[in-house]
Motif scaffolding. Structure first.
Motif, PDB file in Angstrom:
ATOM      1  N   THR A 185      38.249  52.747  44.106  1.00  0.00           N
ATOM      2  CA  THR A 185      39.543  53.090  44.853  1.00  0.00           C
ATOM      3  C   THR A 185      40.385  54.318  44.265  1.00  0.00           C
ATOM      4  OG1 THR A 185      39.986  50.555  45.186  1.00  0.00           O
ATOM      5  CG2 THR A 185      41.857  52.040  45.519  1.00  0.00           C
ATOM      6  N   LEU A 186      40.165  54.609  43.058  1.00  0.00           N
ATOM      7  CA  LEU A 186      40.739  55.813  42.444  1.00  0.00           C
ATOM      8  C   LEU A 186      39.949  57.028  42.963  1.00  0.00           C
ATOM      9  CD1 LEU A 186      43.024  56.673  40.526  1.00  0.00           C
ATOM     10  CD2 LEU A 186      41.685  56.478  38.842  1.00  0.00           C
ATOM     11  N   GLY A 187      38.896  56.800  42.921  1.00  0.00           N
ATOM     12  CA  GLY A 187      37.975  57.902  43.264  1.00  0.00           C
ATOM     13  C   GLY A 187      37.183  58.495  42.127  1.00  0.00           C
ATOM     14  N   HIS A 188      37.211  58.002  41.087  1.00  0.00           N
ATOM     15  CA  HIS A 188      36.575  58.333  39.871  1.00  0.00           C
ATOM     16  C   HIS A 188      36.298  57.236  39.023  1.00  0.00           C
ATOM     17  CE1 HIS A 188      35.511  61.277  36.710  1.00  0.00           C
ATOM     18  NE2 HIS A 188      36.435  60.889  36.030  1.00  0.00           N
ATOM     19  N   PRO A 189      35.090  57.208  38.145  1.00  0.00           N
ATOM     20  CA  PRO A 189      35.191  56.173  37.272  1.00  0.00           C
ATOM     21  C   PRO A 189      36.095  55.921  36.201  1.00  0.00           C
ATOM     22  CG  PRO A 189      32.938  57.393  37.372  1.00  0.00           C
ATOM     23  CD  PRO A 189      34.079  58.228  38.052  1.00  0.00           C
ATOM     24  N   VAL A 190      36.418  54.971  35.814  1.00  0.00           N
ATOM     25  CA  VAL A 190      37.668  54.383  35.016  1.00  0.00           C
ATOM     26  C   VAL A 190      36.831  53.585  33.675  1.00  0.00           C
ATOM     27  CG1 VAL A 190      39.174  54.424  36.724  1.00  0.00           C
ATOM     28  CG2 VAL A 190      38.205  52.471  36.372  1.00  0.00           C
ATOM     29  N   LYS A 191      37.669  53.653  32.641  1.00  0.00           N
ATOM     30  CA  LYS A 191      37.637  52.566  31.601  1.00  0.00           C
ATOM     31  C   LYS A 191      39.025  51.943  31.392  1.00  0.00           C
ATOM     32  CE  LYS A 191      37.882  55.824  27.810  1.00  0.00           C
ATOM     33  NZ  LYS A 191      37.227  56.260  26.654  1.00  0.00           N
ATOM     34  N   GLN A 192      38.875  51.098  30.471  1.00  0.00           N
ATOM     35  CA  GLN A 192      40.056  49.960  30.263  1.00  0.00           C
ATOM     36  C   GLN A 192      40.428  50.215  28.832  1.00  0.00           C
ATOM     37  OE1 GLN A 192      39.774  46.006  31.782  1.00  0.00           O
ATOM     38  NE2 GLN A 192      37.557  46.067  31.463  1.00  0.00           N
ATOM     39  N   ILE A 193      41.590  50.048  28.478  1.00  0.00           N
ATOM     40  CA  ILE A 193      42.261  50.014  26.850  1.00  0.00           C
ATOM     41  C   ILE A 193      43.115  48.768  26.873  1.00  0.00           C
ATOM     42  CG2 ILE A 193      43.310  51.258  25.207  1.00  0.00           C
ATOM     43  CD1 ILE A 193      40.754  52.660  26.268  1.00  0.00           C
ATOM     44  N   ARG A 194      43.049  47.904  26.126  1.00  0.00           N
ATOM     45  CA  ARG A 194      43.998  46.798  25.825  1.00  0.00           C
ATOM     46  C   ARG A 194      44.653  47.025  24.521  1.00  0.00           C
ATOM     47  NH1 ARG A 194      45.771  42.246  28.108  1.00  0.00           N
ATOM     48  NH2 ARG A 194      46.354  40.612  26.639  1.00  0.00           N
ATOM     49  N   VAL A 231      32.753  44.290  37.811  1.00  0.00           N
ATOM     50  CA  VAL A 231      32.953  44.427  39.261  1.00  0.00           C
ATOM     51  C   VAL A 231      34.492  44.780  39.749  1.00  0.00           C
ATOM     52  CG1 VAL A 231      33.034  43.050  41.419  1.00  0.00           C
ATOM     53  CG2 VAL A 231      31.166  42.643  39.931  1.00  0.00           C
ATOM     54  N   GLU A 232      35.345  44.118  39.023  1.00  0.00           N
ATOM     55  CA  GLU A 232      36.590  44.582  39.336  1.00  0.00           C
ATOM     56  C   GLU A 232      37.059  45.988  38.877  1.00  0.00           C
ATOM     57  OE1 GLU A 232      38.975  40.255  38.733  1.00  0.00           O
ATOM     58  OE2 GLU A 232      38.350  41.445  36.918  1.00  0.00           O
ATOM     59  N   LEU A 233      36.559  46.331  37.524  1.00  0.00           N
ATOM     60  CA  LEU A 233      36.692  47.670  37.072  1.00  0.00           C
ATOM     61  C   LEU A 233      35.985  48.830  37.916  1.00  0.00           C
ATOM     62  CD1 LEU A 233      38.114  48.966  34.583  1.00  0.00           C
ATOM     63  CD2 LEU A 233      35.989  48.857  33.451  1.00  0.00           C
ATOM     64  N   ALA A 234      34.891  48.510  38.518  1.00  0.00           N
ATOM     65  CA  ALA A 234      34.116  49.427  39.297  1.00  0.00           C
ATOM     66  C   ALA A 234      34.802  49.473  40.896  1.00  0.00           C
ATOM     67  CB  ALA A 234      32.741  48.792  39.948  1.00  0.00           C
ATOM     68  N   ALA A 235      35.629  48.433  41.249  1.00  0.00           N
ATOM     69  CA  ALA A 235      36.453  48.441  42.417  1.00  0.00           C
ATOM     70  C   ALA A 235      37.666  49.282  42.165  1.00  0.00           C
ATOM     71  CB  ALA A 235      36.768  47.226  43.062  1.00  0.00           C
ATOM     72  N   VAL A 236      38.203  49.299  40.977  1.00  0.00           N
ATOM     73  CA  VAL A 236      39.410  49.910  40.601  1.00  0.00           C
ATOM     74  C   VAL A 236      38.861  51.518  40.760  1.00  0.00           C
ATOM     75  CG1 VAL A 236      40.968  50.640  38.776  1.00  0.00           C
ATOM     76  CG2 VAL A 236      40.678  48.177  39.411  1.00  0.00           C
ATOM     77  N   GLY A 237      37.685  51.910  40.029  1.00  0.00           N
ATOM     78  CA  GLY A 237      37.409  53.117  40.051  1.00  0.00           C
ATOM     79  C   GLY A 237      36.977  53.858  41.356  1.00  0.00           C
TER      80      GLY A 237
END
Length: 155
Positions: free
Chosen positions: A143-152, A135-141
């Motif tokens: 807000t950015l205007g594009h789907p995102v992924k995360q890297i740790r 849910v948080e990752l979708a909100a970040v995407g």
């Protein structure tokens, strides 16, 4: 001393947002990271890269698999590629894998701990959490205007 970095990158390695979207998204990411860090400020770096920059998982990388033959690819091969491109980044992600010689793209290899490539990155240093949830990752995407992924990364 070691650090952990949670990076957010667009799913399309070439895509870059405008400044306003980047600033809104960095603020959201800071708020989300701060919520789980007991209100402690977190350091955020927002970077636009001229070329495709690797966003890897550092010491978390355990394995790389070939999407064509399924074989394991030596992580030293990947490390050498990153070292060869240094600060200049990659003009293209096209590569011939050493296991079966297939032509593919670096961003579709099967990384055990996610890795990626991007021309835009939001990096959260020592965020006090492992990952953003879906849910948080979708909100970040959004807000950015594009789907995102995360890297740790652990460095």
């Amino acid at each position: 001393m070691s650090d952990d970095v949670l990076s957010i990158i667009p799913t399309d390695p070439q895509w870059q947002p405008d400044r306003a979207a980047a600033e809104r998204t960095a603020a959201l990411a800071a708020d989300l990271a701060r919520d789980l860090a007991d209100g402690v400020e977190v350091e955020i770096d927002v970077t636009w890269h001229d070329a495709l920059a690797p966003v890897d998982c550092g010491e978390n990388l355990e394995r790389i698999g070939c999407p064509h033959c399924g074989a394991s690819i030596d992580t030293e091969w990947y490390g050498d590629l990153l070292e060869d491109h240094g600060e200049d980044g990659f003009a293209t992600l096209a590569v011939e894998v050493p296991c079966c010689g297939a032509a593919t793209s670096l961003d579709v290899l099967d990384y055990d701990w996610p890795c990626g490539f991007a021309r835009f990155e939001i990096a959260i240093w020592n965020p006090g959490r492992d990952w953003f949830d879906d849910v948080e990752l979708a909100a970040v995407g959004d807000t950015l205007g594009h789907p995102v992924k995360q890297i740790r990364a652990h460095i």
